[in-house]
Design a protein around this motif. Structure first.
Motif, PDB file in Angstrom:
ATOM      1  N   GLU A  35    -116.344  64.328 -64.419  1.00  0.00           N
ATOM      2  CA  GLU A  35    -116.749  64.014 -65.791  1.00  0.00           C
ATOM      3  C   GLU A  35    -118.264  63.898 -65.892  1.00  0.00           C
ATOM      4  O   GLU A  35    -118.887  64.437 -66.822  1.00  0.00           O
ATOM      5  N   ALA A  36    -118.876  63.192 -64.924  1.00  0.00           N
ATOM      6  CA  ALA A  36    -120.326  63.002 -64.945  1.00  0.00           C
ATOM      7  C   ALA A  36    -121.064  64.313 -64.787  1.00  0.00           C
ATOM      8  O   ALA A  36    -122.107  64.542 -65.414  1.00  0.00           O
ATOM      9  N   LYS A  37    -120.536  65.226 -63.959  1.00  0.00           N
ATOM     10  CA  LYS A  37    -121.178  66.527 -63.776  1.00  0.00           C
ATOM     11  C   LYS A  37    -121.201  67.303 -65.089  1.00  0.00           C
ATOM     12  O   LYS A  37    -122.212  67.923 -65.438  1.00  0.00           O
ATOM     13  N   LEU A  38    -120.094  67.269 -65.831  1.00  0.00           N
ATOM     14  CA  LEU A  38    -120.072  67.958 -67.122  1.00  0.00           C
ATOM     15  C   LEU A  38    -121.022  67.321 -68.109  1.00  0.00           C
ATOM     16  O   LEU A  38    -121.658  68.006 -68.912  1.00  0.00           O
ATOM     17  N   GLN A  39    -121.150  66.005 -68.060  1.00  0.00           N
ATOM     18  CA  GLN A  39    -122.089  65.321 -68.954  1.00  0.00           C
ATOM     19  C   GLN A  39    -123.515  65.752 -68.672  1.00  0.00           C
ATOM     20  O   GLN A  39    -124.292  66.032 -69.593  1.00  0.00           O
ATOM     21  N   ARG A  40    -123.877  65.821 -67.384  1.00  0.00           N
ATOM     22  CA  ARG A  40    -125.224  66.242 -67.029  1.00  0.00           C
ATOM     23  C   ARG A  40    -125.470  67.684 -67.426  1.00  0.00           C
ATOM     24  O   ARG A  40    -126.539  68.044 -67.917  1.00  0.00           O
ATOM     25  N   GLY A  41    -124.482  68.544 -67.196  1.00  0.00           N
ATOM     26  CA  GLY A  41    -124.627  69.944 -67.575  1.00  0.00           C
ATOM     27  C   GLY A  41    -124.774  70.135 -69.068  1.00  0.00           C
ATOM     28  O   GLY A  41    -125.580  70.941 -69.529  1.00  0.00           O
ATOM     29  N   ALA A  42    -123.992  69.383 -69.838  1.00  0.00           N
ATOM     30  CA  ALA A  42    -124.076  69.492 -71.291  1.00  0.00           C
ATOM     31  C   ALA A  42    -125.446  69.059 -71.795  1.00  0.00           C
ATOM     32  O   ALA A  42    -126.011  69.658 -72.718  1.00  0.00           O
ATOM     33  N   ALA A  43    -126.005  68.004 -71.175  1.00  0.00           N
ATOM     34  CA  ALA A  43    -127.334  67.541 -71.575  1.00  0.00           C
ATOM     35  C   ALA A  43    -128.398  68.584 -71.243  1.00  0.00           C
ATOM     36  O   ALA A  43    -129.306  68.841 -72.045  1.00  0.00           O
ATOM     37  N   ALA A  44    -128.288  69.217 -70.065  1.00  0.00           N
ATOM     38  CA  ALA A  44    -129.258  70.250 -69.684  1.00  0.00           C
ATOM     39  C   ALA A  44    -129.155  71.457 -70.601  1.00  0.00           C
ATOM     40  O   ALA A  44    -130.168  72.039 -71.008  1.00  0.00           O
ATOM     41  N   PHE A  45    -127.944  71.845 -70.952  1.00  0.00           N
ATOM     42  CA  PHE A  45    -127.744  72.985 -71.853  1.00  0.00           C
ATOM     43  C   PHE A  45    -128.407  72.729 -73.200  1.00  0.00           C
ATOM     44  O   PHE A  45    -129.075  73.608 -73.758  1.00  0.00           O
ATOM     45  N   GLU A  46    -128.244  71.521 -73.720  1.00  0.00           N
ATOM     46  CA  GLU A  46    -128.841  71.203 -75.017  1.00  0.00           C
ATOM     47  C   GLU A  46    -130.365  71.181 -74.936  1.00  0.00           C
ATOM     48  O   GLU A  46    -131.050  71.653 -75.863  1.00  0.00           O
TER      49      GLU A  46
END
Length: 405
Positions: free
Chosen positions: A57-68
């Motif tokens: 879950e945390a990995k997806l959160q970090r990835g989503a933040a980087a994408f934005e």
């Protein structure tokens, strides 16, 4: 603290020195997996599985933040729930339940490193000479020992919700991957980390799309494609109890049979595709869904409500949030349909092992979460990938699946 559920790893194959220019044939890296979700008695530990879910879950959160940050757009229509204290940066290494490992080389002259290959993240991280006791179990990258090293004068930081952290500097250098040479590759070099000692692999190589990069920079494979160093812009995985490999620049026709079923990437961030359905015991329980194909995850993870619906068709009981137990001798027949073709999951991959000493009750390998993005988002990790030969086609932005030979 970062998970430390890592057992000893097998000896890794050294990489061949890259020849100038693109090679006529794809090359392979032998992969080894080493992790445990079990306690000293050999029983499955639901708490460890829960920790692995949280890490995903945390990995997806970090990835989503980087994408934005990189695109100015939201990756998911329903953003993942962010935990207090977590940054939007990618981790130095994923937790110990996510390690399909092989070898790369970095620097001039080249130095070998043991790497976790992760299609669910983009960046390459290596431990640095000044990392200290936190990186005592790892090979170190020393830029002063490489004639091709270039300091970028930039730093990176990563903070975890549990208080663990890592930080370091960004460099460019030559990275050799399956015999192919990427020149001027940007990667992170850790100068400090918490609770990273005793790890038996050195770093992580992300293989997702550049839009998730925290540097930002091209992933290593994308650099190889951009430099014309590989014969084809594809890489492929076979993940199994033996004979696992990562093929770079093509596919290994000896490892699959029949033709590939391709499905397009819906958003160039993670390897995200649309699925047609998930069936249990011959009945289609889950219909349309979105899925991320992630070699860096040891599980299949889905929306909690859908996972509960799936297990309702079996004799299962929820023993921890999103973790289900059922009779060891009654694993359901599960199939996942992608691109119009149903891919069955073996009982062996669906069974994580016994939860109690009688050996009659086992943990299922499909887990629930409410923090992985859109409502119908799923993660297809190695529980799924061990049942298929998977090709990641960067040039055509698609993922292909074939039956294992």
């Amino acid at each position: 603290m970062l998970s430390l559920f890592i057992s000893s790893i097998a000896a890794l194959h050294a990489l061949a020195v890259a020849l100038p220019g693109p090679q006529p044939h794809p090359l392979s890296i032998a992969l080894t997996k080493s992790f445990t979700l079990r306690n000293a008695d050999g029983l499955v530990d639901p708490a460890s599985i829960r920790a692995h879910i949280t890490s995903t879950e945390a990995k997806l959160q970090r990835g989503a933040a980087a994408f934005e940050r990189n695109t100015g757009k939201a990756l998911f229509s329903t953003p993942p729930t962010k935990r207090a204290g977590e940054s939007g940066s990618a981790p130095l290494v994923d937790d110990s339940n996510k390690i399909w490992i092989g070898a790369i080389e970095a620097g001039t002259p080249p130095k070998a490193f043991t790497i976790d290959f992760d299609t669910g993240s983009p960046d390459l991280f290596l431990p640095g000479e000044s990392c200290g006791n936190a990186c005592s179990g790892q090979e170190r990258y020393n830029p002063s020992s490489s004639s091709s090293a270039q300091a970028l004068g930039k730093t990176f930081q990563v903070a975890y919700g549990d208080g663990s952290a890592a930080e370091g500097d960004l460099y460019k250098d030559t990275v050799t991957f399956a015999g192919f040479k990427a020149t001027g590759q940007t990667f992170g070099v850790a100068t400090n980390a918490t609770d990273f000692s005793q790890e038996k692999y050195d770093g992580l190589m992300g293989m997702s799309f550049p839009s998730l990069s925290n540097f930002p920079a091209n992933p290593v494979f994308n650099t190889l494609v951009a430099q014309g160093a590989v014969p084809e812009s594809v890489f492929a995985f076979k993940l199994a109890s033996s004979g696992s490999e990562l093929r770079v620049g093509g596919v290994n026709s000896a490892l699959y049979k029949g033709s590939f079923t391709y499905t397009p990437v819906t958003k160039q961030a993670y390897w995200q595709i649309d699925g047609d359905g998930i069936g249990v015991n011959g009945k289609n329980v889950i219909k349309k869904f979105s899925a991320i194909v992630d070699s860096g995850s040891s599980l299949i993870l889905g929306n909690s409500a859908q996972v509960k619906q799936l297990y309702a068709a079996t004799d299962a009981t929820e023993v921890q949030k999103g973790v289900y137990a059922l009779p060891c001798d009654a694993m359901p027949h599960v199939s996942i349909t992608l691109g119009g073709k149903a891919f069955p999951l073996s009982a062996e991959t669906l069974n994580r092992g016994p939860i109690e000493s009688s050996g009659k009750t086992c943990i299922g390998a499909i887990h629930g979460s409410d923090s992985i993005g859109d409502k119908y988002q799923w993660i297809l990790g190695d529980v799924f990938m061990r049942n298929v030969y998977t090709v990641f086609d960067v040039g055509n932005s698609r993922v292909g699946f074939a039956e294992l030979a």
